[in-house]
Design a protein around this motif. Structure first.
Motif, PDB file in Angstrom:
ATOM      1  N   UNK A   1       0.812  -1.226   0.000  1.00  0.00           N
ATOM      2  CA  UNK A   1       0.000   0.000   0.000  1.00  0.00           C
ATOM      3  C   UNK A   1       0.841   1.269   0.000  1.00  0.00           C
ATOM      4  N   UNK A   2       2.018   1.219  -0.638  1.00  0.00           N
ATOM      5  CA  UNK A   2       2.885   2.401  -0.703  1.00  0.00           C
ATOM      6  C   UNK A   2       2.440   3.270  -1.895  1.00  0.00           C
ATOM      7  N   UNK A   3       1.378   4.022  -1.677  1.00  0.00           N
ATOM      8  CA  UNK A   3       0.729   4.765  -2.763  1.00  0.00           C
ATOM      9  C   UNK A   3       0.860   6.276  -2.544  1.00  0.00           C
ATOM     10  N   UNK A   4       1.008   7.025  -3.664  1.00  0.00           N
ATOM     11  CA  UNK A   4       1.027   8.493  -3.549  1.00  0.00           C
ATOM     12  C   UNK A   4       0.115   9.095  -4.626  1.00  0.00           C
ATOM     13  N   UNK A   5      -0.675  10.084  -4.237  1.00  0.00           N
ATOM     14  CA  UNK A   5      -1.536  10.718  -5.242  1.00  0.00           C
ATOM     15  C   UNK A   5      -0.673  11.483  -6.248  1.00  0.00           C
ATOM     16  N   UNK A   6      -1.106  11.522  -7.503  1.00  0.00           N
ATOM     17  CA  UNK A   6      -0.314  12.219  -8.521  1.00  0.00           C
ATOM     18  C   UNK A   6      -1.174  13.269  -9.207  1.00  0.00           C
ATOM     19  N   UNK A   7      -0.544  14.394  -9.501  1.00  0.00           N
ATOM     20  CA  UNK A   7      -1.263  15.448 -10.210  1.00  0.00           C
ATOM     21  C   UNK A   7      -0.364  16.018 -11.305  1.00  0.00           C
ATOM     22  N   UNK A   8      -0.877  17.023 -12.003  1.00  0.00           N
ATOM     23  CA  UNK A   8      -0.106  17.658 -13.092  1.00  0.00           C
ATOM     24  C   UNK A   8       1.308  18.009 -12.664  1.00  0.00           C
ATOM     25  N   UNK A   9       1.368  18.579 -11.452  1.00  0.00           N
ATOM     26  CA  UNK A   9       2.619  19.114 -10.929  1.00  0.00           C
ATOM     27  C   UNK A   9       3.619  17.994 -10.585  1.00  0.00           C
ATOM     28  N   UNK A  10       3.082  16.856 -10.105  1.00  0.00           N
ATOM     29  CA  UNK A  10       4.018  15.808  -9.668  1.00  0.00           C
ATOM     30  C   UNK A  10       4.795  15.208 -10.836  1.00  0.00           C
ATOM     31  N   UNK A  11       4.384  15.502 -12.061  1.00  0.00           N
ATOM     32  CA  UNK A  11       5.151  14.981 -13.206  1.00  0.00           C
ATOM     33  C   UNK A  11       5.819  16.116 -13.997  1.00  0.00           C
ATOM     34  N   UNK A  12       5.902  17.311 -13.361  1.00  0.00           N
ATOM     35  CA  UNK A  12       6.608  18.430 -14.004  1.00  0.00           C
ATOM     36  C   UNK A  12       8.101  18.160 -14.007  1.00  0.00           C
ATOM     37  N   UNK A  13       8.762  18.566 -15.079  1.00  0.00           N
ATOM     38  CA  UNK A  13      10.226  18.530 -15.130  1.00  0.00           C
ATOM     39  C   UNK A  13      10.821  17.128 -14.983  1.00  0.00           C
ATOM     40  N   UNK A  14      10.089  16.117 -15.476  1.00  0.00           N
ATOM     41  CA  UNK A  14      10.664  14.752 -15.403  1.00  0.00           C
ATOM     42  C   UNK A  14      10.859  14.127 -16.786  1.00  0.00           C
ATOM     43  N   UNK A  15      10.329  14.758 -17.831  1.00  0.00           N
ATOM     44  CA  UNK A  15      10.384  14.104 -19.160  1.00  0.00           C
ATOM     45  C   UNK A  15      11.818  13.827 -19.590  1.00  0.00           C
ATOM     46  N   UNK A  16      12.744  14.641 -19.126  1.00  0.00           N
ATOM     47  CA  UNK A  16      14.153  14.521 -19.550  1.00  0.00           C
ATOM     48  C   UNK A  16      14.989  13.685 -18.600  1.00  0.00           C
TER      49      UNK A  16
END
Ligand code: ATP
Length: 325
Positions: free
Chosen positions: A50-65
């Protein structure tokens, strides 16, 4: 259209560059369609705990690279047991997760296939592995970056090989698959390649060294980890024994092949299949891997994706031989 409200997203098995771009695509596409996403940390390990974290627009900012995976990854033996999978299902239900997107390789999809058969939980897989050894996609996420890393490294090794008149045996990843060795061997202008899929590679190499051009001063041989003789050190030993006059050196590229910023090709692939995963769940797909074949999104049931039938193109093997004259 299936009413999915909350997707659980995880990365599993070995990390590969482009996993983050896929995570970003899944999260943003889900938000676009009004679906919630929960990140499951450390693959099946986190799912059972149950190691879960909510994700939103911001949580995936600046990770594509970024290489690696922000959700982390792990190998989980507990998930191989019915009890472990029951714990995972109970955790997902407790958090009202009604579908899964898993990014990984054949082990990850084997687990997903078993889980999807045992429980009523739609799962979509994305091909995240540097090995490119899955059916149902021309390329896996991370493969392009990995082979570019190898070529860059071999180019550097070649400078030394040339300056010192050396023969370099370079080992690349591929316990069961010679795809990395084959492509990089061609791109780096290797003298020969040794891969698990083709037998008698050592004899071919000896033959080349014995009968090939004598005026060559440096040579590069690319060896996949799982090739017949047992890897670069063993190949080096055999070469040294037979050709003691060659100044032979070994280089194991190792984990640098997994890391680093994903290439443009990997980012685009990850973005496309990531978005398609959410759309597939909405359209009622389940227990399938999403890939790209001939530039079109393709859906392949897990049991076919993991079949290990990716064949080596004999023309490419021949090409290495012709071009290294
Ligand atoms: P890579 O190809 O990069 O190594 P992978 O997805 O093949 O990635 P594995 O370590 O083989 O990586 O598998 C990841 C996880 O999938 C395992 O740690 C395990 O939790 C789960 N898994 C693999 N095989 C099974 C199985 N037969 N039953 C249940 N779960 C499995």
């Amino acid at each position: 259209m299936t009413q999915i409200k909350k997707i659980g997203l995880y990365t599993s098995g070995g990390d590969s560059p482009g996993m983050n771009a896929a995570i970003r695509a899944v999260v943003r596409t889900a938000i676009y369609y009004g679906i919630e996403v929960v990140g499951i940390r450390r693959g099946y390990e986190g799912m059972t705990k149950g190691d879960f974290i909510p994700m939103n627009r911001k949580s995936v900012s600046n990770i594509i690279q970024r290489g690696g995976t922000i959700l982390k990854t792990a190998r989980c033996d507990n998930f191989r047991t019915p009890e472990g999978r029951q714990q995972a299902y109970d955790q997902l239900k407790k958090h009202n997760i009604d579908a899964l997107v898993g990014i990984g390789g054949d082990g990850t999809f084997t687990g997903a296939k078993i889980f999807g058969a045992e429980f009523d939980m739609p799962i979509i897989g994305l091909p995240g592995t540097i090995d490119n050894d899955l059916m149902g996609t021309d390329f896996t996420i991370g493969y392009d970056t990995a082979i570019n890393t190898v070529v860059e490294a071999v180019d550097k090794i070649r400078d030394t090989a040339e300056s010192h008149d050396r023969l370099f045996i370079v080992e690349v990843m591929g316990r069961d698959s010679g795809l990395i060795a084959l492509r990089t061997g061609i791109a780096a202008g290797a003298e020969a390649i040794l891969i698990p899929e083709s037998k008698g590679g050592m004899d071919g190499l000896f033959n080349r060294l014995e009968n090939g051009r004598k005026d060559k001063t440096s040579r590069i041989v690319i060896v996949a980890e799982g090739e017949e003789a047992g890897g670069a050190f063993e190949v080096g030993r055999l070469v040294q024994e037979r050709f003691p006059h060659y100044d032979t050196r070994i280089s194991i590229l190792g984990h640098i092949q997994r890391g680093g910023a994903p290439s443009c090709m990997d980012r685009v692939l990850a973005s496309r299949v990531g978005a398609a995963a959410v759309e597939a769940l909405r359209d009622g797909h389940r227990n399938e891997m999403i890939g790209i074949i001939h530039n079109e999104i393709a859906y392949t049931p897990f049991e076919h994706a993991i079949k290990h039938h990716v064949e080596i193109n004999p023309n490419l093997l021949k090409l290495v031989e012709i071009l290294s004259m």
